[in-house]
Design an enzyme around this catalytic site. Sequence first.
Site, PDB file in Angstrom:
ATOM      1  N   GLU A  27     -36.998-135.935 -38.707  1.00 14.73           N
ATOM      2  CA  GLU A  27     -37.062-134.813 -37.851  1.00 14.73           C
ATOM      3  C   GLU A  27     -38.003-134.616 -36.662  1.00 14.73           C
ATOM      4  O   GLU A  27     -37.707-134.192 -35.633  1.00 14.73           O
ATOM      5  CB  GLU A  27     -37.381-133.726 -38.721  1.00 14.73           C
ATOM      6  CG  GLU A  27     -35.807-133.638 -39.557  1.00 14.73           C
ATOM      7  CD  GLU A  27     -35.865-132.469 -40.787  1.00 14.73           C
ATOM      8  OE1 GLU A  27     -35.168-131.686 -40.817  1.00 14.73           O
ATOM      9  OE2 GLU A  27     -36.958-132.842 -41.610  1.00 14.73           O
TER      10      GLU A  27
ATOM     11  N   GLY B  33     -38.519-135.558 -42.881  1.00 14.90           N
ATOM     12  CA  GLY B  33     -39.274-134.884 -42.069  1.00 14.90           C
ATOM     13  C   GLY B  33     -39.801-135.949 -40.937  1.00 14.90           C
ATOM     14  O   GLY B  33     -40.169-135.507 -39.757  1.00 14.90           O
TER      15      GLY B  33
ATOM     16  N   GLU C  60     -32.737-135.763 -47.795  1.00 16.74           N
ATOM     17  CA  GLU C  60     -33.206-134.618 -48.635  1.00 16.74           C
ATOM     18  C   GLU C  60     -32.230-134.377 -49.789  1.00 16.74           C
ATOM     19  O   GLU C  60     -32.456-133.920 -50.716  1.00 16.74           O
ATOM     20  CB  GLU C  60     -33.335-133.462 -47.615  1.00 16.74           C
ATOM     21  CG  GLU C  60     -34.443-133.311 -46.643  1.00 16.74           C
ATOM     22  CD  GLU C  60     -34.229-134.160 -45.553  1.00 16.74           C
ATOM     23  OE1 GLU C  60     -35.375-134.285 -44.440  1.00 16.74           O
ATOM     24  OE2 GLU C  60     -33.363-135.163 -45.401  1.00 16.74           O
TER      25      GLU C  60
ATOM     26  N   ALA D 104     -41.726-135.200 -45.632  1.00 16.44           N
ATOM     27  CA  ALA D 104     -42.617-133.954 -46.154  1.00 16.44           C
ATOM     28  C   ALA D 104     -43.336-134.481 -47.283  1.00 16.44           C
ATOM     29  O   ALA D 104     -42.839-135.309 -47.948  1.00 16.44           O
ATOM     30  CB  ALA D 104     -41.603-132.891 -46.370  1.00 16.44           C
TER      31      ALA D 104
END
Length: 260
Positions: A112, A109, A132, A63
Amino acid sequence: MGEFVRVESEGGVATIRLDRPKMNALNAQMQRELVEAARQVGEDDETAAVVLYGGERVFAAGADIKEMAPLSYAQMSGVPSRLLQDFTKALAAIPKPVIAAITGYALGGGLEVALTADFRIAGAGAKVGQPEIQLGIIPGAGGTQRLARLVGPAKAKDLIFSGRHVRADEALAMGLLDRVVPDDKVYEEAVTWAKTFVGGPALALRAAKQAIDSGLEVDLETGLEIERTRFSALFATEDQQNGMKSFMEEGPGKAKFTGR
């Protein structure tokens, strides 16, 4: 076609291309563009299979932390956290076979995104992970749920608790990846794999994906009922009629499907 995400189609295979140099950091705009790309390929009758690809150097490094860092709890608990879930849900819901083609890093991300695919193929030099925890947070775009379902809770906790980067060979051994190929062959091999679904029974493939994915979320009896209803519904299709007629007259593997 968005600014950071584009869809390229050829021969029944659509590629959703992440293109936000240098590291394909997934900011809010990119997340919204991925929702639209997922809708586009899902609705396109000419698309039989989909490849998620970040380019030759990197899949996605996570992200956009610069965008995320200033947000308060009140701010994050609203639209931003919901968008993180929405864009990965949209990718996971594409009703066709989806292959993530991973080069370089697929972290946070980025991993993900890859976890939303049905299959993951990576270069030998690729590294994946959920780092994270090193930022004082946890995965928020489905990582705690999809990773645990894919590799089991203990392996998922190892990756999420430590935040470590995992090499392709280890990721393959734990079931996080399905294939590892030379780095310069990742996209080519992903497209070749995707092409095996072109000309196949699109409605049956959709039903199989829905039955498996939905069944994983419920108890066995409910899952069996999901399978029964999807199975029965296919007897209303031309593909079922053509497939069984071809089998009886010509043997297996020779049916021509129309997607109707």
